[in-house]
Design a protein around this motif. Sequence first.
Motif, PDB file in Angstrom:
ATOM      1  N   GLU B  48      13.042  47.593  56.839  1.00 51.99           N
ATOM      2  CA  GLU B  48      12.318  46.340  57.605  1.00 51.99           C
ATOM      3  C   GLU B  48      11.264  46.203  58.606  1.00 51.99           C
ATOM      4  N   LYS B  49      10.702  45.353  58.207  1.00 53.85           N
ATOM      5  CA  LYS B  49       8.990  45.327  59.254  1.00 53.85           C
ATOM      6  C   LYS B  49       9.194  43.251  59.741  1.00 53.85           C
ATOM      7  N   SER B  50       7.833  43.779  60.806  1.00 51.44           N
ATOM      8  CA  SER B  50       7.606  42.429  60.749  1.00 51.44           C
ATOM      9  C   SER B  50       6.582  41.711  60.166  1.00 51.44           C
ATOM     10  N   VAL B  51       6.325  40.018  60.240  1.00 46.81           N
ATOM     11  CA  VAL B  51       5.177  39.730  59.634  1.00 46.81           C
ATOM     12  C   VAL B  51       4.001  41.023  59.899  1.00 46.81           C
ATOM     13  N   GLY B  52       4.175  40.358  61.388  1.00 43.28           N
ATOM     14  CA  GLY B  52       3.005  40.849  61.951  1.00 43.28           C
ATOM     15  C   GLY B  52       2.472  43.064  61.840  1.00 43.28           C
ATOM     16  N   THR B  53       4.174  43.381  61.472  1.00 42.39           N
ATOM     17  CA  THR B  53       3.496  44.770  61.246  1.00 42.39           C
ATOM     18  C   THR B  53       3.201  45.178  59.183  1.00 42.39           C
ATOM     19  N   LEU B  54       3.519  43.939  58.571  1.00 45.50           N
ATOM     20  CA  LEU B  54       2.878  43.817  57.330  1.00 45.50           C
ATOM     21  C   LEU B  54       1.520  43.677  57.373  1.00 45.50           C
ATOM     22  N   VAL B  55       1.210  43.011  58.547  1.00 41.81           N
ATOM     23  CA  VAL B  55      -0.063  42.965  58.648  1.00 41.81           C
ATOM     24  C   VAL B  55      -1.321  43.564  58.452  1.00 41.81           C
ATOM     25  N   GLU B  56      -1.141  44.466  59.275  1.00 43.75           N
ATOM     26  CA  GLU B  56      -2.059  45.336  59.697  1.00 43.75           C
ATOM     27  C   GLU B  56      -1.645  46.527  58.765  1.00 43.75           C
ATOM     28  N   GLU B  57      -0.215  46.537  58.085  1.00 41.10           N
ATOM     29  CA  GLU B  57       0.051  48.028  57.359  1.00 41.10           C
ATOM     30  C   GLU B  57      -0.959  47.611  55.790  1.00 41.10           C
ATOM     31  N   SER B  58      -0.514  45.866  55.490  1.00 39.99           N
ATOM     32  CA  SER B  58      -0.998  45.491  53.944  1.00 39.99           C
ATOM     33  C   SER B  58      -2.924  45.413  53.915  1.00 39.99           C
ATOM     34  N   GLY B  59      -3.151  45.017  54.989  1.00 37.77           N
ATOM     35  CA  GLY B  59      -4.429  45.266  54.903  1.00 37.77           C
ATOM     36  C   GLY B  59      -4.498  43.311  54.756  1.00 37.77           C
ATOM     37  N   LEU B  60      -4.179  42.392  53.851  1.00 37.95           N
ATOM     38  CA  LEU B  60      -4.127  41.238  53.759  1.00 37.95           C
ATOM     39  C   LEU B  60      -3.618  40.198  55.782  1.00 37.95           C
ATOM     40  N   ASN B  61      -4.864  39.216  55.239  1.00 39.83           N
ATOM     41  CA  ASN B  61      -4.519  38.398  56.312  1.00 39.83           C
ATOM     42  C   ASN B  61      -3.417  38.220  57.223  1.00 39.83           C
ATOM     43  N   GLN B  62      -2.948  36.966  57.901  1.00 44.75           N
ATOM     44  CA  GLN B  62      -1.570  36.546  58.239  1.00 44.75           C
ATOM     45  C   GLN B  62      -1.078  36.087  57.331  1.00 44.75           C
TER      46      GLN B  62
END
Lengths: 121, 121
Positions: B48-62
């Motif tokens: 499980e991850k937060s949206v912010g973490t996913l933004v960082e790790e995926s490189g996609l914007n918010q």
Amino acid sequence: MSDNIKNFAGLEKQDVLPAGFLERVAERFKVLGEPARLRLVHCLMEGEKSVGTLVEESGLNQANTSRHLQGLVQAGLLGRRKDGNFVYYRILDPSVFELCDLVCRSLQARHREEAGVLRPE
Amino acid sequence: MSDNIKNFAGLEKQDVLPAGFLERVAERFKVLGEPARLRLVHCLMEGEKSVGTLVEESGLNQANTSRHLQGLVQAGLLGRRKDGNFVYYRILDPSVFELCDLVCRSLQARHREEAGVLRPE
DNA sequence: CTGCTAAATACTTATATAGTTGTTTAGCGC
DNA sequence: GCGCTAAACAACTATATAAGTATTTAGCAG
């Protein structure tokens, strides 16, 4: 049941994905993510068939059938064999069976959950 | 290995597919048929991850991250949990693991075939 | 209440692609 | 050659959707 099933086939979590890797995986899913192509695949589960037969059985017109079949061939899922005036297509990649089966089971499971215990609709 | 694996989960060949059935299956494939969503899923394979973490790790914007996550939730693949100011996503449907694994193995097999025995490009 | 942050949403643009129609190519028989 | 058929292709329209930007909503701290 090994732990690499939690990742992409054999890649460890900390591995950086090779460039274009996700794109190729997505391509596979994408080609199956269309009802028309899925219908053709379903027809071909009975075995090799000509384009004309697929047109009849799928209900798609000739042009659409042809184009969708090409997409499936390009993705490596179908094979193509020409015989005289006819062209026959067949399923090449057996993973198609398992993929469809997996999705169906997952959808059924979800459906059952949503419906509580029993309820067809 | 049963013979219904050659069809859509438990349906016999001669069965008429229920209305909207292929569409729902296609929907499943379609949502995975996008590199961006696949990348998010891959990130979430660690847990499980937060949206912010996913933004960082995926490189996609918010915005893209948020919208793609919604698509995956709607498809029933992800679960959503809100905690204070943060929203956490997690993989809900375990079939995702198997689907990705299957596709990867199939692609690897195909790659090996195309390359004969050895040849990276 | 005022900031501040996280996530979702609205709006736009650009692109991709499914469907339709009509045409072309290829292989057969005569 | 001609006629016929099967499949592929071309051109167009319509629709869906991904990406970018800006804005809004929601929750926290003070």
